[in-house]
Design a protein around this motif. Structure first.
Motif, PDB file in Angstrom:
ATOM      1  N   ASN A  57       0.833  -1.213   0.000  1.00 41.37           N
ATOM      2  CA  ASN A  57       0.000   0.000   0.000  1.00 41.37           C
ATOM      3  C   ASN A  57       0.864   1.258   0.000  1.00 41.37           C
ATOM      4  N   GLY A  58       1.945   1.236  -0.789  1.00 37.87           N
ATOM      5  CA  GLY A  58       2.818   2.390  -0.902  1.00 37.87           C
ATOM      6  C   GLY A  58       3.940   2.441   0.117  1.00 37.87           C
ATOM      7  N   GLN A  59       3.963   1.539   1.093  1.00 40.91           N
ATOM      8  CA  GLN A  59       5.009   1.521   2.123  1.00 40.91           C
ATOM      9  C   GLN A  59       6.037   0.453   1.770  1.00 40.91           C
ATOM     10  N   VAL A  60       7.339   0.818   1.784  1.00 41.78           N
ATOM     11  CA  VAL A  60       8.364  -0.106   1.316  1.00 41.78           C
ATOM     12  C   VAL A  60       8.831  -1.037   2.433  1.00 41.78           C
ATOM     13  N   LEU A  61       9.250  -2.221   2.006  1.00 40.21           N
ATOM     14  CA  LEU A  61       9.922  -3.196   2.867  1.00 40.21           C
ATOM     15  C   LEU A  61      11.295  -3.442   2.253  1.00 40.21           C
ATOM     16  N   THR A  62      12.361  -3.200   3.021  1.00 43.01           N
ATOM     17  CA  THR A  62      13.708  -3.277   2.465  1.00 43.01           C
ATOM     18  C   THR A  62      14.476  -4.487   2.985  1.00 43.01           C
ATOM     19  N   GLN A  63      15.603  -4.727   2.348  1.00 45.86           N
ATOM     20  CA  GLN A  63      16.504  -5.790   2.787  1.00 45.86           C
ATOM     21  C   GLN A  63      16.966  -5.552   4.226  1.00 45.86           C
ATOM     22  N   ARG A  64      17.169  -4.291   4.593  1.00 48.00           N
ATOM     23  CA  ARG A  64      17.596  -3.968   5.955  1.00 48.00           C
ATOM     24  C   ARG A  64      16.565  -4.440   6.980  1.00 48.00           C
ATOM     25  N   ASP A  65      15.281  -4.278   6.666  1.00 48.79           N
ATOM     26  CA  ASP A  65      14.229  -4.718   7.586  1.00 48.79           C
ATOM     27  C   ASP A  65      14.313  -6.223   7.832  1.00 48.79           C
ATOM     28  N   VAL A  66      14.512  -6.970   6.749  1.00 48.68           N
ATOM     29  CA  VAL A  66      14.589  -8.432   6.863  1.00 48.68           C
ATOM     30  C   VAL A  66      15.844  -8.847   7.624  1.00 48.68           C
ATOM     31  N   ASP A  67      16.978  -8.209   7.314  1.00 45.62           N
ATOM     32  CA  ASP A  67      18.228  -8.549   7.991  1.00 45.62           C
ATOM     33  C   ASP A  67      18.144  -8.271   9.491  1.00 45.62           C
ATOM     34  N   ASN A  68      17.548  -7.136   9.868  1.00 43.89           N
ATOM     35  CA  ASN A  68      17.438  -6.803  11.289  1.00 43.89           C
ATOM     36  C   ASN A  68      16.570  -7.808  12.034  1.00 43.89           C
ATOM     37  N   ARG A  69      15.485  -8.248  11.396  1.00 48.26           N
ATOM     38  CA  ARG A  69      14.624  -9.240  12.055  1.00 48.26           C
ATOM     39  C   ARG A  69      15.365 -10.568  12.201  1.00 48.26           C
ATOM     40  N   ALA A  70      16.144 -10.928  11.198  1.00 47.61           N
ATOM     41  CA  ALA A  70      16.921 -12.168  11.275  1.00 47.61           C
ATOM     42  C   ALA A  70      17.969 -12.083  12.385  1.00 47.61           C
ATOM     43  N   LYS A  71      18.659 -10.936  12.488  1.00 54.60           N
ATOM     44  CA  LYS A  71      19.648 -10.762  13.555  1.00 54.60           C
ATOM     45  C   LYS A  71      18.990 -10.838  14.921  1.00 54.60           C
ATOM     46  N   LEU A  72      17.813 -10.265  15.040  1.00 50.80           N
ATOM     47  CA  LEU A  72      17.083 -10.297  16.308  1.00 50.80           C
ATOM     48  C   LEU A  72      16.809 -11.736  16.727  1.00 50.80           C
ATOM     49  N   PHE A  73      16.424 -12.566  15.770  1.00 52.35           N
ATOM     50  CA  PHE A  73      16.169 -13.978  16.075  1.00 52.35           C
ATOM     51  C   PHE A  73      17.442 -14.670  16.548  1.00 52.35           C
ATOM     52  N   VAL A  74      18.527 -14.478  15.827  1.00 49.25           N
ATOM     53  CA  VAL A  74      19.777 -15.156  16.166  1.00 49.25           C
ATOM     54  C   VAL A  74      20.262 -14.764  17.557  1.00 49.25           C
ATOM     55  N   LEU A  75      20.272 -13.460  17.835  1.00 49.14           N
ATOM     56  CA  LEU A  75      20.821 -12.993  19.108  1.00 49.14           C
ATOM     57  C   LEU A  75      19.922 -13.316  20.289  1.00 49.14           C
ATOM     58  N   SER A  76      18.619 -13.250  20.089  1.00 52.12           N
ATOM     59  CA  SER A  76      17.718 -13.491  21.215  1.00 52.12           C
ATOM     60  C   SER A  76      17.625 -14.970  21.572  1.00 52.12           C
ATOM     61  N   THR A  77      17.835 -15.859  20.610  1.00 50.17           N
ATOM     62  CA  THR A  77      17.829 -17.283  20.945  1.00 50.17           C
ATOM     63  C   THR A  77      19.166 -17.739  21.491  1.00 50.17           C
ATOM     64  N   GLY A  78      20.245 -17.019  21.134  1.00 52.24           N
ATOM     65  CA  GLY A  78      21.562 -17.390  21.635  1.00 52.24           C
ATOM     66  C   GLY A  78      22.172 -18.590  20.954  1.00 52.24           C
ATOM     67  N   LEU A  79      21.605 -19.008  19.830  1.00 51.97           N
ATOM     68  CA  LEU A  79      22.121 -20.189  19.129  1.00 51.97           C
ATOM     69  C   LEU A  79      22.861 -19.792  17.864  1.00 51.97           C
ATOM     70  N   PRO A  80      23.922 -20.531  17.513  1.00 48.28           N
ATOM     71  CA  PRO A  80      24.552 -20.287  16.213  1.00 48.28           C
ATOM     72  C   PRO A  80      23.614 -20.762  15.104  1.00 48.28           C
ATOM     73  N   VAL A  81      23.302 -19.896  14.180  1.00 47.01           N
ATOM     74  CA  VAL A  81      22.367 -20.232  13.103  1.00 47.01           C
ATOM     75  C   VAL A  81      23.119 -20.131  11.782  1.00 47.01           C
ATOM     76  N   SER A  82      23.129 -21.215  11.030  1.00 44.56           N
ATOM     77  CA  SER A  82      23.898 -21.266   9.787  1.00 44.56           C
ATOM     78  C   SER A  82      23.238 -20.406   8.711  1.00 44.56           C
ATOM     79  N   PRO A  83      24.034 -19.950   7.722  1.00 44.20           N
ATOM     80  CA  PRO A  83      23.444 -19.190   6.598  1.00 44.20           C
ATOM     81  C   PRO A  83      22.346 -19.972   5.888  1.00 44.20           C
ATOM     82  N   ASP A  84      22.485 -21.299   5.817  1.00 44.45           N
ATOM     83  CA  ASP A  84      21.465 -22.115   5.158  1.00 44.45           C
ATOM     84  C   ASP A  84      20.135 -22.026   5.896  1.00 44.45           C
ATOM     85  N   VAL A  85      20.194 -22.079   7.239  1.00 49.92           N
ATOM     86  CA  VAL A  85      18.972 -21.961   8.039  1.00 49.92           C
ATOM     87  C   VAL A  85      18.344 -20.589   7.841  1.00 49.92           C
ATOM     88  N   MET A  86      19.163 -19.553   7.845  1.00 53.98           N
ATOM     89  CA  MET A  86      18.634 -18.207   7.676  1.00 53.98           C
ATOM     90  C   MET A  86      17.996 -18.039   6.297  1.00 53.98           C
TER      91      MET A  86
END
Length: 452
Positions: A57-86
């Motif tokens: 609806n005219g509002q953009v979603l960027t690669q930065r938004d996706v990367d930040n959410r992925a980093k949030l998952f990795v850091l908050s779970t405390g587990l090493p997450v492989s690039p394949d999993v991400m």
């Protein structure tokens, strides 16, 4: 140096081994080895952060938004997450962020504002449900360079969406005394049947004819949970059920309030296990069961506690404690001999800065972690426990009161909450479908590989 000072390092090391372990949910460990294929593969060039993946609806979603959410998952779970999993998670993260954009737009349309105090309370609730010290999650994100805004934005949507749904329900969201009485009668009719204390993660499926991405994502989440990712944090980030704000907790539910497919699984699940993907109408459910009981009957022990916490000035090295840590052990040992009431424990904790709450709330003895239960169960009332040493300090506990109670008796307030949750969940799924139908969502080429 006194004899007490000479023995303090050994005493701290021994107590740390005996104590209830500090939560490890935020520990960050790197993989210990790499496969030959990983070593040989050349690192892929990451896409630019400002690359547009979708326009909602005219509002953009960027690669930065996706990367930040992925980093949030990795850091908050405390587990090493492989690039394949991400990579396997990327498509679902895009879907989730699109849904959040739609919800945010609806919140703005209805002039719904979420107060900072509400967001702070939600973050604190996530920490408590995962056994974390206060501010542990936000501090870890800050130390690893992940903007707290990423977490705040997600929680703001969850809280604001709940307000949207209550507004949507209007008078239909009011629970009457008659409805509570009807549910009480239904519970009476179910005496002797099974009831489950459980948590859920719901992954919606947009098109049931093509659910491969969602199924892959669900299996990826399950593998992370089975490796030790904290269920409350994963649910808070990825579940699309309204229970996400409570870390996925559904409380006590009877079989009639669950999808038949979920009932078939939880009947057979061991306590604490993580289910395989359960396909239900609208998506997939991941379930875990904390306890089982018979409707109307479950005797338990309610324990009222007080605690005092002696904070350390730095993380503990048991073999080389600091002078402040040695002094803290001496003070804790002295308190064991001199504190004889819960009021005195509260006063002591306040004098120490109340880094942890003096009153952690009434606990059900049978639901405590085994290590903690082994400390509390034999402890007489008004007697201080042995020192419980963690990396950040020393805790002392005291039992103020014990009482036996039938935990299966639901109060009218608990029944009203359950009825409201059921209505809100149904309204949420309906409104989300309506928003998706009415919206213009332009998926850009850069996002399509992850979504196909």
């Amino acid at each position: 140096m006194s004899k007490t000072q000479r023995t303090a390092p050994k005493a701290l090391a021994a107590l740390l081994a005996l104590s209830v372990a500090a939560p490890a949910a935020l520990a960050h460990t790197a993989p210990t080895h790499k496969s030959a294929s990983q070593k040989a593969a050349a690192p892929a060039k990451p896409p630019p952060e400002d690359q547009i993946l979708a326009v909602i609806n005219g509002q953009v979603l960027t690669q930065r938004d996706v990367d930040n959410r992925a980093k949030l998952f990795v850091l908050s779970t405390g587990l090493p997450v492989s690039p394949d999993v991400m990579n396997r998670m990327r498509g679902q993260i895009i879907h989730q962020l699109i849904d959040e954009r739609l919800k945010t737009q609806e919140m703005l349309k209805r002039h719904i504002n979420v107060e900072p105090e509400q967001i702070a309370g939600a973050i604190s609730n996530i920490e408590q449900r995962n056994g974390m010290p206060k501010d542990a999650l936000r501090n870890r994100l800050a130390s690893d360079g992940v903007s707290l805004t990423t977490l705040i934005d997600q929680i703001r949507v969850q809280i604001g969406w709940m307000q949207v749904l209550r507004e949507q329900l209007g008078e239909g969201g009011r629970i009457t005394a008659t409805q509570i009485a009807q549910r009480e009668q239904a519970l009476q009719a179910e005496q002797g049947r099974a009831q489950y204390m459980m948590s859920e993660i719901f992954v919606p499926v947009a098109d049931p004819r093509h659910d491969e991405n969602e199924l892959t994502f669900t299996r990826t989440i399950i593998s992370q949970l089975r490796e030790g990712a904290p269920f409350p944090i994963v649910a808070a980030q990825f579940s699309q059920a309204q229970s996400a704000l409570d870390g996925g907790s559904m409380g006590w539910v009877q079989e009639d309030n669950l999808d038949p497919e979920v009932v078939n699984v939880v009947r057979q699940m061991p306590i604490g296990a993580i289910s395989n993907p359960i396909q239900v109408a609208g998506g997939f459910v991941i379930a875990t069961v904390q306890a089982k009981r018979v409707v109307g009957k479950q005797m338990g022990t309610l324990v009222s506690l007080r605690q005092a916490f002696f904070p350390f000035d730095a993380p503990l090295n048991p073999q080389n404690p600091t002078p402040q840590q040695q002094a803290s052990l001496q003070k804790a040992t002295h308190a064991i001999e001199t504190i004889h009431s819960c009021d005195a424990m509260e006063a002591l904790n306040k004098s120490l800065g109340e880094k942890r709450p003096s009153n952690p709330g009434t606990q059900v003895l049978e639901r405590l972690a085994p290590q903690m239960r082994s400390v509390i169960e034999p402890l007489p009332a008004n007697k201080v426990s042995r020192p419980l040493v963690s990396m950040d300090g020393i805790a002392l506990l005291m039992v103020c009161d014990r009482q036996q109670k039938n935990l299966a008796q639901q109060t009218p307030g608990e029944i009203a909450d359950q009825l409201m949750n059921e209505r809100v969940e149904q309204a949420s799924r309906q409104l989300q479908r309506d928003l998706q139908r009415r919206s213009i969502i332009d998926i850009r080429p850069a996002a399509k590989p992850a979504l196909n």
